[in-house]
Motif scaffolding. Structure first.
Motif, short mmCIF file in Angstrom:
data_model
loop_
_atom_site.label_atom_id
_atom_site.label_comp_id
_atom_site.label_asym_id
_atom_site.label_seq_id
_atom_site.Cartn_x
_atom_site.Cartn_y
_atom_site.Cartn_z
N THR A 48 0.82 -1.21 0.00
CA THR A 48 0.00 0.00 0.00
C THR A 48 0.86 1.26 0.00
OG1 THR A 48 -0.13 0.08 2.41
CG2 THR A 48 -1.86 -1.14 1.25
N ALA A 49 0.23 2.34 -0.40
CA ALA A 49 0.85 3.66 -0.30
C ALA A 49 0.93 4.03 1.18
CB ALA A 49 0.01 4.68 -1.07
N PRO A 50 1.68 5.07 1.52
CA PRO A 50 1.73 5.51 2.92
C PRO A 50 0.33 5.85 3.44
CG PRO A 50 3.45 6.58 1.66
CD PRO A 50 2.57 5.85 0.67
N LEU A 51 0.10 5.61 4.72
CA LEU A 51 -1.20 5.90 5.33
C LEU A 51 -1.49 7.40 5.25
CD1 LEU A 51 -1.03 3.64 8.51
CD2 LEU A 51 -1.91 3.09 6.23
N VAL A 52 -2.75 7.73 4.96
CA VAL A 52 -3.14 9.13 4.86
C VAL A 52 -3.85 9.62 6.11
CG1 VAL A 52 -3.28 9.06 2.35
CG2 VAL A 52 -5.33 8.60 3.70
N GLY A 53 -4.44 8.70 6.90
CA GLY A 53 -5.15 9.07 8.11
C GLY A 53 -6.41 9.86 7.81
N VAL A 54 -7.18 10.14 8.86
CA VAL A 54 -8.44 10.87 8.66
C VAL A 54 -8.18 12.33 8.29
CG1 VAL A 54 -9.96 9.36 9.98
CG2 VAL A 54 -8.74 11.18 11.15
N ALA A 55 -7.06 12.89 8.73
CA ALA A 55 -6.74 14.28 8.35
C ALA A 55 -6.49 14.36 6.85
CB ALA A 55 -5.53 14.78 9.13
N ALA A 76 -16.14 -0.93 11.28
CA ALA A 76 -17.34 -0.32 11.86
C ALA A 76 -16.97 0.62 13.00
CB ALA A 76 -18.29 -1.41 12.35
N GLY A 77 -15.99 0.25 13.80
CA GLY A 77 -15.57 1.10 14.91
C GLY A 77 -14.94 2.41 14.49
N ARG A 78 -14.38 2.43 13.28
CA ARG A 78 -13.73 3.65 12.78
C ARG A 78 -14.67 4.53 11.96
NH1 ARG A 78 -8.29 0.37 11.00
NH2 ARG A 78 -7.20 0.57 12.99
N LEU A 79 -15.85 4.03 11.66
CA LEU A 79 -16.77 4.77 10.79
C LEU A 79 -17.11 6.17 11.30
CD1 LEU A 79 -19.36 2.35 9.21
CD2 LEU A 79 -17.68 3.79 8.08
N PRO A 80 -17.35 6.38 12.59
CA PRO A 80 -17.69 7.75 13.02
C PRO A 80 -16.64 8.78 12.62
CG PRO A 80 -18.26 6.20 14.74
CD PRO A 80 -17.49 5.41 13.70
N ARG A 83 -16.63 9.12 8.70
CA ARG A 83 -17.79 9.88 8.23
C ARG A 83 -17.68 11.36 8.58
NH1 ARG A 83 -23.24 7.39 9.79
NH2 ARG A 83 -23.91 8.86 8.20
N ALA A 84 -17.03 11.67 9.69
CA ALA A 84 -16.89 13.07 10.11
C ALA A 84 -16.06 13.90 9.13
CB ALA A 84 -16.26 13.14 11.50
N THR A 85 -15.31 13.25 8.24
CA THR A 85 -14.50 13.97 7.25
C THR A 85 -15.34 14.53 6.12
OG1 THR A 85 -14.07 12.03 5.87
CG2 THR A 85 -12.51 12.47 7.69
N GLY A 86 -16.61 14.07 6.00
CA GLY A 86 -17.45 14.49 4.90
C GLY A 86 -17.35 13.58 3.69
N VAL A 87 -16.66 12.46 3.85
CA VAL A 87 -16.49 11.49 2.77
C VAL A 87 -17.86 10.99 2.29
CG1 VAL A 87 -16.27 9.44 4.23
CG2 VAL A 87 -15.03 9.54 2.09
N HIS A 88 -17.94 10.63 1.03
CA HIS A 88 -19.21 10.21 0.43
C HIS A 88 -19.49 8.72 0.62
CE1 HIS A 88 -18.21 13.98 -1.54
NE2 HIS A 88 -19.51 14.14 -1.66
N GLY A 89 -18.47 7.93 0.89
CA GLY A 89 -18.65 6.49 1.07
C GLY A 89 -17.36 5.87 1.57
N TRP A 90 -17.41 4.58 1.82
CA TRP A 90 -16.23 3.88 2.34
C TRP A 90 -16.29 2.42 1.92
CZ3 TRP A 90 -19.78 6.69 4.97
CH2 TRP A 90 -20.84 5.98 5.54
N ALA A 91 -15.11 1.84 1.80
CA ALA A 91 -14.98 0.42 1.49
C ALA A 91 -14.55 -0.29 2.76
CB ALA A 91 -13.95 0.21 0.38
N ILE A 93 -13.55 -3.83 3.00
CA ILE A 93 -13.24 -5.16 2.47
C ILE A 93 -12.81 -6.12 3.57
CG2 ILE A 93 -11.71 -6.43 0.92
CD1 ILE A 93 -11.71 -3.82 -0.81
N SER A 94 -11.85 -5.74 4.38
CA SER A 94 -11.38 -6.63 5.46
C SER A 94 -12.48 -6.92 6.45
CB SER A 94 -10.18 -6.01 6.19
OG SER A 94 -9.08 -5.91 5.34
N ALA A 95 -13.26 -5.91 6.80
CA ALA A 95 -14.33 -6.10 7.79
C ALA A 95 -15.38 -7.08 7.26
CB ALA A 95 -14.98 -4.76 8.12
#
Length: 113
Positions: A48-55, A76-80, A83-91, A93-95
């Motif tokens: 993977t590319a370097p982690l970008v984090g929620v920021a 699921a635990g990280r969704l709040p 979602r707080a970033t204003g993102v339109h959706g999320w994948a 896959i592992s979950a």
């Protein structure tokens, strides 16, 4: 541009991105949406590319004029916070993969395997 030529103008074309420059390039090239990440470490890919984090995710959402989908280590635990970033959706896959494996194991136990 190549995907659009193959799929036509009615198909939704997305592009995975990992930094703000790639976000701008994907939008300029006509992507209908972008995947952005990896937000967190993920077990589904080793290269993977370097982690970008929620920021970084929030920055990509602000920089993009098309919908952004968060990728990489979303649970699921990280969704709040995702979602707080204003993102339109999320994948997730592992979950989903892990939940399916747990379900299979539970069925196997019930069947006596």
């Amino acid at each position: 541009p190549r995907a659009r030529a193959i799929l036509g103008r009615h198909a939704l074309v997305g592009r995975s991105t990992h930094d703000r420059a790639q976000v701008r390039a994907a939008v300029a090239e006509g992507a209908d949406y972008i995947g952005f990440g990896p937000v967190y470490a993920t077990a589904t890919k080793a290269d993977t590319a370097p982690l970008v984090g929620v920021a970084g995710l929030a920055e990509a959402v602000r920089a993009s004029s098309v919908p952004v989908v968060a990728i990489g280590g979303i649970t699921a635990g990280r969704l709040p916070e995702v979602r707080a970033t204003g993102v339109h959706g999320w994948a997730m896959i592992s979950a989903v993969r892990d939940a399916l494996a747990e379900g299979r194991q539970a069925l196997d136990r019930l069947r006596g395997h």
